[in-house]
Structures are given as C-alpha cells and as structure tokens.
Design a protein around this motif. Sequence first.
Motif, mmCIF file in Angstrom:
data_model
loop_
_atom_site.group_PDB
_atom_site.id
_atom_site.type_symbol
_atom_site.label_atom_id
_atom_site.label_comp_id
_atom_site.label_asym_id
_atom_site.label_seq_id
_atom_site.Cartn_x
_atom_site.Cartn_y
_atom_site.Cartn_z
ATOM 1 N N GLY A 159 7.259 4.843 -20.230
ATOM 2 C CA GLY A 159 6.217 5.688 -20.815
ATOM 3 C C GLY A 159 4.871 4.997 -20.870
ATOM 4 N N THR A 160 4.890 3.680 -21.073
ATOM 5 C CA THR A 160 3.638 2.919 -21.100
ATOM 6 C C THR A 160 2.985 2.927 -19.727
ATOM 7 O OG1 THR A 160 4.512 1.481 -22.838
ATOM 8 C CG2 THR A 160 2.606 0.669 -21.590
ATOM 9 N N LEU A 161 3.799 2.798 -18.681
ATOM 10 C CA LEU A 161 3.263 2.857 -17.318
ATOM 11 C C LEU A 161 2.559 4.183 -17.077
ATOM 12 C CD1 LEU A 161 3.027 2.044 -14.307
ATOM 13 C CD2 LEU A 161 5.342 2.912 -13.988
ATOM 14 N N TYR A 162 3.200 5.290 -17.469
ATOM 15 C CA TYR A 162 2.625 6.609 -17.230
ATOM 16 C C TYR A 162 1.388 6.865 -18.084
ATOM 17 C CZ TYR A 162 6.619 7.875 -14.341
ATOM 18 O OH TYR A 162 7.544 7.927 -13.329
ATOM 19 N N ARG A 163 1.259 6.136 -19.185
ATOM 20 C CA ARG A 163 0.053 6.275 -19.998
ATOM 21 C C ARG A 163 -1.173 5.799 -19.220
ATOM 22 N NH1 ARG A 163 1.187 3.084 -24.702
ATOM 23 N NH2 ARG A 163 2.764 4.685 -25.068
ATOM 24 N N GLU A 168 -0.667 7.437 -8.049
ATOM 25 C CA GLU A 168 -1.871 6.945 -8.720
ATOM 26 C C GLU A 168 -1.800 5.440 -8.948
ATOM 27 O OE1 GLU A 168 -4.687 8.595 -9.245
ATOM 28 O OE2 GLU A 168 -3.676 10.204 -8.150
ATOM 29 N N LEU A 169 -0.618 4.950 -9.226
ATOM 30 C CA LEU A 169 -0.427 3.506 -9.383
ATOM 31 C C LEU A 169 -0.732 2.789 -8.073
ATOM 32 C CD1 LEU A 169 0.610 1.033 -10.994
ATOM 33 C CD2 LEU A 169 2.917 1.641 -10.226
ATOM 34 N N PHE A 170 -0.235 3.351 -6.966
ATOM 35 C CA PHE A 170 -0.480 2.742 -5.656
ATOM 36 C C PHE A 170 -1.976 2.733 -5.328
ATOM 37 C CE2 PHE A 170 -0.837 2.729 -1.042
ATOM 38 C CZ PHE A 170 0.019 1.700 -0.696
ATOM 39 N N GLU A 175 10.152 2.961 -12.789
ATOM 40 C CA GLU A 175 10.779 2.205 -13.866
ATOM 41 C C GLU A 175 10.960 0.730 -13.512
ATOM 42 O OE1 GLU A 175 13.999 5.144 -12.318
ATOM 43 O OE2 GLU A 175 11.824 5.088 -12.599
ATOM 44 N N GLU A 176 11.089 0.436 -12.211
ATOM 45 C CA GLU A 176 11.173 -0.970 -11.793
ATOM 46 C C GLU A 176 9.843 -1.680 -12.033
ATOM 47 O OE1 GLU A 176 13.977 -1.556 -8.064
ATOM 48 O OE2 GLU A 176 12.629 0.115 -7.722
ATOM 49 N N VAL A 177 8.747 -0.989 -11.751
ATOM 50 C CA VAL A 177 7.423 -1.575 -11.981
ATOM 51 C C VAL A 177 7.232 -1.840 -13.469
ATOM 52 C CG1 VAL A 177 4.930 -1.225 -11.789
ATOM 53 C CG2 VAL A 177 6.452 -0.431 -9.957
ATOM 54 N N ALA A 178 7.612 -0.869 -14.296
ATOM 55 C CA ALA A 178 7.478 -1.040 -15.742
ATOM 56 C C ALA A 178 8.308 -2.221 -16.219
ATOM 57 C CB ALA A 178 7.899 0.245 -16.456
ATOM 58 N N ALA A 179 9.542 -2.318 -15.728
ATOM 59 C CA ALA A 179 10.416 -3.418 -16.133
ATOM 60 C C ALA A 179 9.851 -4.760 -15.690
ATOM 61 C CB ALA A 179 11.818 -3.211 -15.555
ATOM 62 N N ASP A 187 -0.220 -5.915 -11.019
ATOM 63 C CA ASP A 187 0.397 -7.098 -10.421
ATOM 64 C C ASP A 187 1.867 -6.844 -10.109
ATOM 65 O OD1 ASP A 187 -2.012 -8.429 -10.659
ATOM 66 O OD2 ASP A 187 -1.451 -9.516 -12.476
ATOM 67 N N ALA A 188 2.559 -6.193 -11.044
ATOM 68 C CA ALA A 188 3.974 -5.877 -10.826
ATOM 69 C C ALA A 188 4.137 -4.891 -9.681
ATOM 70 C CB ALA A 188 4.581 -5.311 -12.110
ATOM 71 N N ALA A 189 3.249 -3.897 -9.623
ATOM 72 C CA ALA A 189 3.315 -2.914 -8.540
ATOM 73 C C ALA A 189 3.087 -3.572 -7.191
ATOM 74 C CB ALA A 189 2.278 -1.816 -8.775
ATOM 75 N N LEU A 190 2.094 -4.437 -7.092
ATOM 76 C CA LEU A 190 1.822 -5.127 -5.832
ATOM 77 C C LEU A 190 3.050 -5.916 -5.383
ATOM 78 C CD1 LEU A 190 -0.038 -6.179 -3.578
ATOM 79 C CD2 LEU A 190 -0.832 -7.949 -5.172
#
Length: 211
Positions: A51-55, A62-64, A40-44, A23-26
């Motif tokens: 690190g949680t995002l990359y997990r 890949e997120l996209f 890091e903006e998406v994670a924030a 949802d944050a990425a979209l």
Amino acid sequence: MPPLVTAAPRQRRKDARPQELLDAALALFVEKGFAATRSEEVAARAGVAKGTLYRYYPSKDELFKAMVRENLSVHIAESAALAAQHEGPIAGLMRQMMQAWWAKVGHGKAGGVCKIMMIEARNFPELAAFYIDEVIEPSQRLIGGLIERGMRSGEFRAVPIEATVHLLIAPMLHMLLQEHSFGDQGLCHRTMSAEELLDAQMSLLLHGLLA
C-alpha cells in the motif's frame, strides 16, 4: 541561539521512501525484467508495505516511468545543459559526453533499463512510446544538434545528420548489451576496458566527421 530543529527518524524515513522504492524497482527490473517483476516484490525489497508503494506510484507502469526519469532522463538533461553552455570545438565535447554517459549509465544498473526496453518494448507499447519520448528522441536531438553545430562552424564536413547519429549510438548499445548480458554472467572477457573501446570508436568516427 535557538535549538536546531531536526526531522524525526520516522519523518526522515518517509522522505526517503520514494528514492528507496525507485532503487528497489531499478534493481528488480534489471534482475527479472519488467513483465516478471511484481509490485509487491518491489515493496518488499524497499522494506515497505504494498500500500505504501501505491501511495507514491499508483501502478507498476508509473513506477517504471519514474525510475526511467530518475536514472536516464536526468543524465540526458545534464548533458543538454553542458552542451548549451559549451563554447569551442564540438569533437572534444562529444568524446567527453560519450565517456560520461558510459560511466554514469552504461556501466551501472541503469544501463540494464535500455536492455529491458529493447527486449520487452513490443509487449508494452505504452511504455515503449514513453521511453521513445523520454530517452531516445531527446538523446538523438542532443547528438544531432552537436553534429549540426560542428557542420555550421566548419569543424565537421557535411554529413546526413540522422544517419550519423545512429552510427554514433549503435556501438554504445552493442557495448551495453554485451555488458548486461554476457558481462553479468562472467562470460565477457575483454582485454581492454570499455573506456578504451569508446575512445577508439570516437577517434574513428570523429576523423570521419572532421572537415
């Protein structure tokens, strides 16, 4: 009766994180574009550490891709399942599918993803190839299959299928660009709704298709 076992709040949050990240990425990709958005903006935005995002998603690419599957691919699959079960005239089904696509995708944030790809595809050829495989070609196969079914049943006259698919999709893309460019800035002052425009488009095109 044995007591009900419920997930602890921490576990529930962990289970929800992939969706929160998508949802944050979209939201950020639509606001800033793919190139300008940093991981890091998406994670924030999702309220987690980088690190949680990359997990969950090892790279921004890949997120996209996961975000596209979540917000676009799923609707194409739903439409394909609906088409496979449909019996009867094709014209009404096509009208229904176009209206449903606009309500679920075109009018919402997910429609902005289509705009992103049209603008940034040249700079990200791998993502462009993924988008073609995941969104464009399945959509064209779906609509082309419906036109072919209508021709076989005698409902539609014989037409060049590939060209007709593009004619059906092009006005939708025009509306989408208008919605996610001028509409976002409050500069788009239509006197009729997108649904009315879609209805007029489908009426014109379907009467051109009908035998």
